[in-house]
Write a protein that holds these residues in place. Structure first.
Motif, short mmCIF file in Angstrom:
data_model
loop_
_atom_site.label_atom_id
_atom_site.label_comp_id
_atom_site.label_asym_id
_atom_site.label_seq_id
_atom_site.Cartn_x
_atom_site.Cartn_y
_atom_site.Cartn_z
N ARG A 127 27.49 20.94 56.30
CA ARG A 127 27.37 22.38 56.55
C ARG A 127 28.70 22.96 57.00
N ARG A 128 29.47 22.19 57.73
CA ARG A 128 30.76 22.65 58.23
C ARG A 128 31.84 22.65 57.15
N LEU A 129 31.60 21.93 56.06
CA LEU A 129 32.67 21.68 55.10
C LEU A 129 32.51 22.39 53.77
N HIS A 130 31.29 22.74 53.37
CA HIS A 130 31.10 23.08 51.97
C HIS A 130 31.20 24.56 51.64
N ARG A 132 32.78 28.01 50.56
CA ARG A 132 33.87 28.27 49.63
C ARG A 132 35.19 28.51 50.37
N HIS A 133 36.23 27.88 49.88
CA HIS A 133 37.61 28.02 50.36
C HIS A 133 37.88 27.32 51.69
N SER A 134 36.87 26.70 52.31
CA SER A 134 37.12 26.00 53.57
C SER A 134 38.11 24.86 53.37
N THR A 135 37.96 24.13 52.26
CA THR A 135 38.87 23.01 52.00
C THR A 135 40.30 23.50 51.85
N ALA A 136 40.47 24.60 51.14
CA ALA A 136 41.82 25.13 50.92
C ALA A 136 42.46 25.56 52.24
N GLY A 162 34.40 23.59 65.06
CA GLY A 162 35.23 22.58 65.70
C GLY A 162 36.29 21.96 64.83
N LEU A 163 36.67 22.61 63.73
CA LEU A 163 37.65 22.04 62.82
C LEU A 163 39.04 22.63 63.00
N VAL A 164 39.14 23.83 63.54
CA VAL A 164 40.45 24.42 63.85
C VAL A 164 40.37 25.02 65.25
N THR A 165 41.54 25.25 65.84
CA THR A 165 41.61 25.88 67.15
C THR A 165 42.87 26.74 67.19
N ARG A 166 42.90 27.70 68.07
CA ARG A 166 44.07 28.56 68.19
C ARG A 166 45.08 27.93 69.15
#
Length: 270
Positions: A127-130, A132-136, A162-166
């Protein structure tokens, strides 16, 4: 050299983000993993109503729609076209087992160690990955911090997951990958490797040029050739775990009320 005893590290920069996105769009929609694991457990043709009986938290109508989508995507097959004909996993669907094991291992290491059904864990991670454009976006973020205006909505979602942070609290401070985001290389490598039959079938498997530069992660030089070899090695190791991934009947998912799932739509949710 890789540190003995540690799993190989994969470079996110070397993956084909579009191919990974397309593959995740096929396997990421909710209940796809549950349905695949149910079919694998039965190990034979199964009718929609029998799959639904194993997934009491999903309506039979929705199970039918999900299996129809999986059939269109090549993950399941039917022996004939009669209405109500049973489904079984295709060779491509069966080959998902190492991918799902890699996703599960990544989730258990970087997201949550709370006990849960294996299919639930995998679907929570997908759910966190799929989208559109998340992979890019993650692909770019590995190399440099991302400006908030570049992909505002996607970055906000990736931060919540939880995949990116500022890097700071001020407006305009760039985003960078978290530890969980940085560890996605193995997941993406496994998904990309699995997607190759799709690419060949769709006529989109034009060979990518080998990167001239070599990128280093955790002391391991990773060029396109190194990633390919490490991917193959990882898949050989995970193949031994394939039966583990598909060896237990799915258990009902306690966090999703039946009243909610009964109203679910079968869209890909990209």
């Amino acid at each position: 050299m890789a540190t003995p005893g540690l799993p190989p590290t994969f470079s996110i920069a070397s993956i084909d983000a579009q191919r990974v996105d397309e593959a995740l769009a096929r396997i990421g929609p909710k209940w796809t993993t549950w349905a695949a694991m149910t079919l694998a457990q039965v190990k034979g043709p199964v009718r929609v109503r029998d799959v639904a009986a194993q997934l009491p938290f999903v309506s039979e109508q929705f199970v039918g729609k999900r299996l129809a989508t999986m059939h269109a995507d090549g993950l399941v097959i039917r022996d004939d076209d009669r209405q109500g004909a049973p489904y079984r996993l295709s060779a491509l669907g069966t080959s998902l087992a190492p991918v799902l094991r890699t996703v599960s291992d990544w989730s258990r290491t970087h997201l949550s160690q709370v006990p849960m059904a294996e299919a639930e864990r995998v679907e929570d991670a997908l759910r966190r990955l799929h989208l559109r454009h998340s992979t890019a976006v993650i692909h770019i973020a590995e190399s440099a911090g991302l400006d908030y205006g570049l992909a505002r909505q996607r970055l906000v979602r990736l931060q919540a997951d939880g995949l990116v942070t500022r890097t700071g609290s001020r407006h305009g401070d760039p985003y960078v990958l978290t530890d969980a985001g940085q560890a996605l290389g193995a997941v993406y490598a496994s998904v990309e490797h699995w997607s190759q039959p799709f690419a060949l079938r769709d006529g989109t498997a034009a060979p990518r040029p080998t990167a001239a530069a070599t990128r280093t992660h955790v002391g391991i030089p990773l060029g396109a050739g190194a990633d390919s070899a490490r991917t193959a090695a990882a898949l050989r190791r995970s193949a031994a775990a394939s039966n583990v991934m598909f060896s237990h009947a799915p258990q009902p998912e306690p966090r999703v009320p039946a009243a909610v799932t009964a109203q679910s739509a079968p869209g890909r949710g990209r």
